[in-house]
Design an enzyme around this catalytic site. Structure first.
Site, short mmCIF file in Angstrom:
data_model
loop_
_atom_site.label_atom_id
_atom_site.label_comp_id
_atom_site.label_asym_id
_atom_site.label_seq_id
_atom_site.Cartn_x
_atom_site.Cartn_y
_atom_site.Cartn_z
CD GLN A 149 48.59 -9.82 25.39
OE1 GLN A 149 48.54 -9.34 26.52
NE2 GLN A 149 48.42 -9.08 24.30
CG ASP B 78 57.39 -23.81 20.85
OD1 ASP B 78 58.62 -23.61 20.96
OD2 ASP B 78 56.55 -22.92 21.03
#
Length: 437
Positions: free
Chosen positions: A158, A276
């Site tokens: 999540q 990232d």
């Protein structure tokens, strides 16, 4: 027993230090490892990109002490005003058909633009999108079946963007299904979805998660990618399953990641900056092969053929991995990924997270602490205490730190290319194997 896998950035239960994606509409929706918004930090609201011409700044020598990310945070959070007409990455028509690396990123072959030249956003509801002819076909009904109506029992991760589920499609393919949050007011998450789709559509490499397709149905936005079964690198460094990742495996993983980033920078039709790179975005297969995931922050690099040297854009990434020059100037280049890779190398050696808030002050920024120990001749004190202090491990650690120090140079012109990083790591591994027997 292994813990549930984390398939995307934000990584479910365990997360690395905070990521930066500062937008007044998005900060609250970022993952648990994203930096919280505070009045002392700037609001990054721009989603546009401008190409800046070559600067006149001179070359600076490599500075041994790595700058503290925390210090940069305090002074560099006011984005510049765009100086020229801008191009929105998410809507750009210049993101051309991809090249595919068929041998680990060393060669490039062009795919037919006719097979992928269609618009991927002007589609009707309940439509199916796949990467190319022969890819897996699916519609929204298939997604509901694959996830048992998005059953919590199939949740594997999540993040601020949404929830990731493990699913099995009608043809038996086990996949990871990323379901975006249903928030029509969150334009930022929509931009991330479009960015990730556009990037995944253009890339294919052994060390990148495979893209099967995407689907938009009403408010539903779905990404379907390869399911990687063995969790994240960060989970393995934390020994979540009780096992310690040995030094040889860590070196192999570093090489895999190096190959993946080299491919993005050099072997696609237009260079891509991931933005990232971090251990929680690196997924591991059962045989510990690394696959880089999460392209929500990815951007096209500057068009060097036109004379541009960087892209001026809002700062996104993860605290602890952020390039300090990008953070202070908003000038993004491939060398920002190189900086993040340098932090990752230190993470592989030490086993520590990039920011360790519970450590004493001098050890909280892991890369700065490790580089200081390395330059003072005490590198062995930074080696993950769970690893053997063998001659092979010690020598490889020293060589990895030599490379990490170059990657962490404060100024981008002093950092190596990712291709050079991969070559150096290959040499380190060769010598390591000879010495280890």
């Amino acid at each position: 027993m292994k813990s549930p896998n984390t398939q995307f950035s934000g990584g479910g239960r365990r997360s690395s230090s905070g990521a930066v994606s500062m937008s007044s509409s998005s900060v609250g929706s970022r993952t648990s490892d994203r930096l919280p918004h505070s009045p002392s930090t700037s609001t990054y609201s721009s989603t546009t990109t401008t190409i800046s011409q070559k600067s006149n700044s001179g070359r600076n020598p490599v500075i041994i002490a790595v700058k503290s990310v925390v210090e940069a945070f305090a002074s560099c959070f006011t984005p510049p005003e765009p100086k020229s007409s801008s191009t929105n990455f998410g809507d750009s028509d210049s993101f051309k058909a991809p090249s595919v690396a068929s041998d680990g990123g060393r060669k490039k072959r062009h795919s037919s633009s006719s097979s992928r030249g269609r618009s991927i956003y002007g589609s009707e509801n309940n439509s199916t999108h796949t990467k190319e002819a022969g890819s897996i076909k699916f519609n929204m009904e298939d997604i509901y079946k694959a996830t048992k109506n998005f059953s919590p029992s199939l949740k594997i991760g999540q993040g601020g963007f949404g929830i990731v589920y493990k699913g099995c499609l009608t043809d038996g393919t086990v996949v990871a299904i990323k379901r975006a949050k249903k928030n029509i007011h969150d334009k930022h998450s929509g931009a991330e979805f479009r960015s990730e789709v556009r990037t995944l559509e253009k890339i294919e490499h052994l060390n990148l998660v495979k893209f099967y397709g995407f689907l938009e149905h009403g408010e539903e936005k779905i990404l379907v990618v390869e399911y990687v079964s063995n969790g994240t690198l960060r989970e393995h460094l934390d020994s979540v399953d009780g096992n310690v990742l040995d030094f040889a495996s860590r070196l192999d993983i570093g090489i895999d990641v190096g190959h993946a980033i080299t491919y993005l920078h050099m072997y696609t039709d237009h260079p891509i900056i991931h933005r990232d790179i971090k251990s929680s975005n690196i997924l591991l297969t059962e045989n510990l092969r690394a696959k880089v995931a999460d392209f929500g922050f990815a951007r096209l690099a500057a068009d060097t053929e036109s004379g541009a040297t960087h892209v001026s854009t809002q700062v996104k990434g993860t605290a602890g991995y952020l390039d300090p020059e990008y953070l202070s100037t908003y000038q993004l280049t491939e060398k920002s990924d190189v900086y993040s890779f340098g932090v990752l190398l230190v993470e592989l050696v030490t086993g520590r997270r990039p920011i360790e808030p519970k450590k004493e002050i001098k050890e909280r920024i892991t890369a700065r602490w490790a580089m200081k120990k390395f330059t003072s001749g005490d590198a062995i004190l930074t080696l993950d205490p769970r690893l053997e202090r063998s001659a092979a491990n010690s020598l490889a650690m020293e060589k990895i730190y030599e490379l990490a120090l170059q990657c962490l140079a404060p100024h981008r012109q002093n950092r190596p290319t990712m291709r050079k990083c991969a070559e150096i790591l290959w040499s380190i591994r060769k010598n390591y194997r000879e010495l280890a027997g």
